[in-house]
Each structure stands twice: as structure tokens, then as C-alpha cells.
Design an enzyme around this catalytic site. Structure first.
Site, PDB file in Angstrom:
ATOM      1  N   LYS A  44      33.543 -62.484 -51.462  1.00  0.00           N
ATOM      2  CA  LYS A  44      33.725 -62.406 -52.920  1.00  0.00           C
ATOM      3  C   LYS A  44      34.518 -63.600 -53.442  1.00  0.00           C
ATOM      4  O   LYS A  44      34.923 -63.637 -54.591  1.00  0.00           O
ATOM      5  CB  LYS A  44      34.484 -61.118 -53.275  1.00  0.00           C
ATOM      6  CG  LYS A  44      33.663 -59.865 -53.097  1.00  0.00           C
ATOM      7  CD  LYS A  44      34.412 -58.539 -53.223  1.00  0.00           C
ATOM      8  CE  LYS A  44      35.531 -58.414 -54.122  1.00  0.00           C
ATOM      9  NZ  LYS A  44      36.092 -57.043 -54.181  1.00  0.00           N
ATOM     10  N   LYS A  46      37.523 -64.210 -52.843  1.00  0.00           N
ATOM     11  CA  LYS A  46      38.845 -63.715 -53.245  1.00  0.00           C
ATOM     12  C   LYS A  46      39.761 -63.786 -52.030  1.00  0.00           C
ATOM     13  O   LYS A  46      39.363 -63.434 -50.933  1.00  0.00           O
ATOM     14  CB  LYS A  46      38.755 -62.247 -53.696  1.00  0.00           C
ATOM     15  CG  LYS A  46      38.509 -62.039 -55.159  1.00  0.00           C
ATOM     16  CD  LYS A  46      38.817 -60.584 -55.542  1.00  0.00           C
ATOM     17  CE  LYS A  46      39.085 -60.485 -57.016  1.00  0.00           C
ATOM     18  NZ  LYS A  46      39.445 -59.124 -57.436  1.00  0.00           N
TER      19      LYS A  46
HETATM   20  N1  C2G Z   1      40.585 -53.535 -63.409  1.00  0.00           N
HETATM   21  C1  C2G Z   1      40.887 -53.085 -64.687  1.00  0.00           C
HETATM   22  N2  C2G Z   1      41.788 -53.752 -65.443  1.00  0.00           N
HETATM   23  C2  C2G Z   1      42.415 -54.850 -64.943  1.00  0.00           C
HETATM   24  C3  C2G Z   1      42.125 -55.306 -63.642  1.00  0.00           C
HETATM   25  C4  C2G Z   1      41.199 -54.621 -62.886  1.00  0.00           C
HETATM   26  O1  C2G Z   1      40.312 -52.079 -65.167  1.00  0.00           O
HETATM   27  N3  C2G Z   1      43.329 -55.496 -65.727  1.00  0.00           N
HETATM   28  C5  C2G Z   1      39.578 -52.794 -62.632  1.00  0.00           C
HETATM   29  C6  C2G Z   1      38.358 -53.646 -62.289  1.00  0.00           C
HETATM   30  O2  C2G Z   1      37.450 -53.689 -63.390  1.00  0.00           O
HETATM   31  C7  C2G Z   1      37.798 -52.908 -61.082  1.00  0.00           C
HETATM   32  C8  C2G Z   1      39.069 -52.327 -60.411  1.00  0.00           C
HETATM   33  O3  C2G Z   1      40.118 -52.395 -61.398  1.00  0.00           O
HETATM   34  O4  C2G Z   1      36.956 -51.830 -61.506  1.00  0.00           O
HETATM   35  C9  C2G Z   1      39.481 -53.123 -59.186  1.00  0.00           C
HETATM   36  O5  C2G Z   1      39.637 -54.471 -59.585  1.00  0.00           O
HETATM   37  P1  C2G Z   1      39.602 -55.601 -58.426  1.00  0.00           P
HETATM   38  O6  C2G Z   1      40.531 -55.233 -57.338  1.00  0.00           O
HETATM   39  O7  C2G Z   1      39.718 -56.936 -59.087  1.00  0.00           O
HETATM   40  O8  C2G Z   1      38.130 -55.390 -57.869  1.00  0.00           O
HETATM   41  P2  C2G Z   1      36.898 -56.410 -57.898  1.00  0.00           P
HETATM   42  O9  C2G Z   1      37.285 -57.687 -57.269  1.00  0.00           O
HETATM   43  O10 C2G Z   1      36.358 -56.382 -59.271  1.00  0.00           O
HETATM   44  O11 C2G Z   1      35.916 -55.702 -56.840  1.00  0.00           O
HETATM   45  O12 C2G Z   1      31.763 -54.114 -55.229  1.00  0.00           O
HETATM   46  C10 C2G Z   1      32.668 -54.146 -56.322  1.00  0.00           C
HETATM   47  C11 C2G Z   1      33.824 -55.074 -56.046  1.00  0.00           C
HETATM   48  O13 C2G Z   1      34.452 -54.766 -54.819  1.00  0.00           O
HETATM   49  C12 C2G Z   1      34.823 -54.988 -57.204  1.00  0.00           C
END
Ligand code: C2G
Length: 127
Positions: A44, A46
Site C-alpha cells: 500500500k 505505507k
Molecule cells: N479514517 C477516518 N478518519 C481519519 C483517518 C482515517 O475515518 N481522519 C478511517 C479510514 O477512512 C479507514 C480507517 O479509518 O476507513 C483506517 O484508516 P487507515 O489506517 O489509514 O487505513 P487505510 O490505509 O485506508 O487502509 O483494504 C483497505 C485498506 O487496508 C484501508
């Protein structure tokens, strides 16, 4: 029992993550969270501060979360929905539309992100 599924890295846990998990749980009875493994984070593009084992134990401690599974690839969602008999798939709305293909298998809901906070913002803000 209405079973909910969501996925994420959940690094440097913050209120945005908690708001998402709380609202997801409010939509049902049992919340499963797929936490991205370190290898999948690499896919990803990340880099998490906490490794998978640390992020898993942190997410498992959240009151809204009933079960944590590893997220190892982009293609496991359908299998997970079937394996765990999921009724509703939830993601933040930064993913709007990206998982509509899952509507064949369960409901799909995108919830508004929490503004102004992100793990990368926390990493950038040097103490
Ligand atoms: N999130 C949120 N508000 C934020 C930050 C994150 O609502 N300020 C939500 C994201 O939209 C996501 C969840 O928290 O639904 C987890 O965020 P991340 O850890 O950044 O996950 P991500 O990298 O988006 O991974 O297959 C799907 C991926 O694994 C999603």
C-alpha cells in the site's frame, strides 16, 4: 447478529480511527477489523510506525472491536465476507466507490472521515 467488517492500517491510533470503529459498531452487533500486515502496508506504499503485532494488540483493545484478522492482500475481502458471514462492509469515505463490487455479497457503507487528523499528519508534526 449483524456482523460488520472493515480494514485498515490503524497506525498511531487517533480519534479518526476510533470514530470510524465506533460508528461501524453502531451499525451492527459484531465488528471484525482486518489490520494490514507490514508486508501489505509495503504494497500500500505505507510505512507504519508500529509493527503488525503492536497494531493488532492495540486494535484488539478497543471496546468496539470484537475480532482482529490480518489483512495480507487486496483480494481477500470476498473470502472474508463469506468466511465470517458478514452483513455489512464499512470504510471511510476516502474509499467511496472503491469497494462497490462487494455489494454482491453484503451491504457496503462509506462513513465520513474525521477531518483534520491522520497518522501521517501526526508523524509530520515533530514534537
Ligand atoms: N479514517 C477516518 N478518519 C481519519 C483517518 C482515517 O475515518 N481522519 C478511517 C479510514 O477512512 C479507514 C480507517 O479509518 O476507513 C483506517 O484508516 P487507515 O489506517 O489509514 O487505513 P487505510 O490505509 O485506508 O487502509 O483494504 C483497505 C485498506 O487496508 C484501508
Amino acid at each position: 447478529m449483524k456482523k460488520i467488517l472493515t480494514y485498515g492500517t490503524f497506525d498511531l491510533l487517533h480519534p479518526g480511527h476510533i470514530n470510524l470503529l465506533r460508528r461501524a459498531k453502531e451499525l451492527g452487533d459484531y465488528l471484525i477489523v482486518g489490520v494490514s500486515t507490514d508486508d501489505f502496508n509495503h504494497d500500500k506504499n505505507k510505512v507504519a510506525y508500529h509493527d503488525f503485532d503492536s497494531r493488532k494488540v492495540i486494535v484488539e483493545s478497543i471496546r468496539y472491536v470484537d475480532k482482529v484478522i490480518p489483512e495480507t492482500n487486496w483480494n481477500q475481502k470476498v473470502d472474508d465476507i463469506i468466511t465470517y458471514d458478514i452483513d455489512l462492509f464499512v470504510m471511510g469515505d476516502d474509499w467511496t466507490g472503491k469497494f462497490d463490487f462487494l455489494k454482491r455479497y453484503c451491504e457496503v457503507v462509506y462513513l465520513p472521515r474525521t477531518a483534520g487528523i491522520s497518522s501521517s499528519k501526526i508523524k509530520r508534526n515533530k514534537l
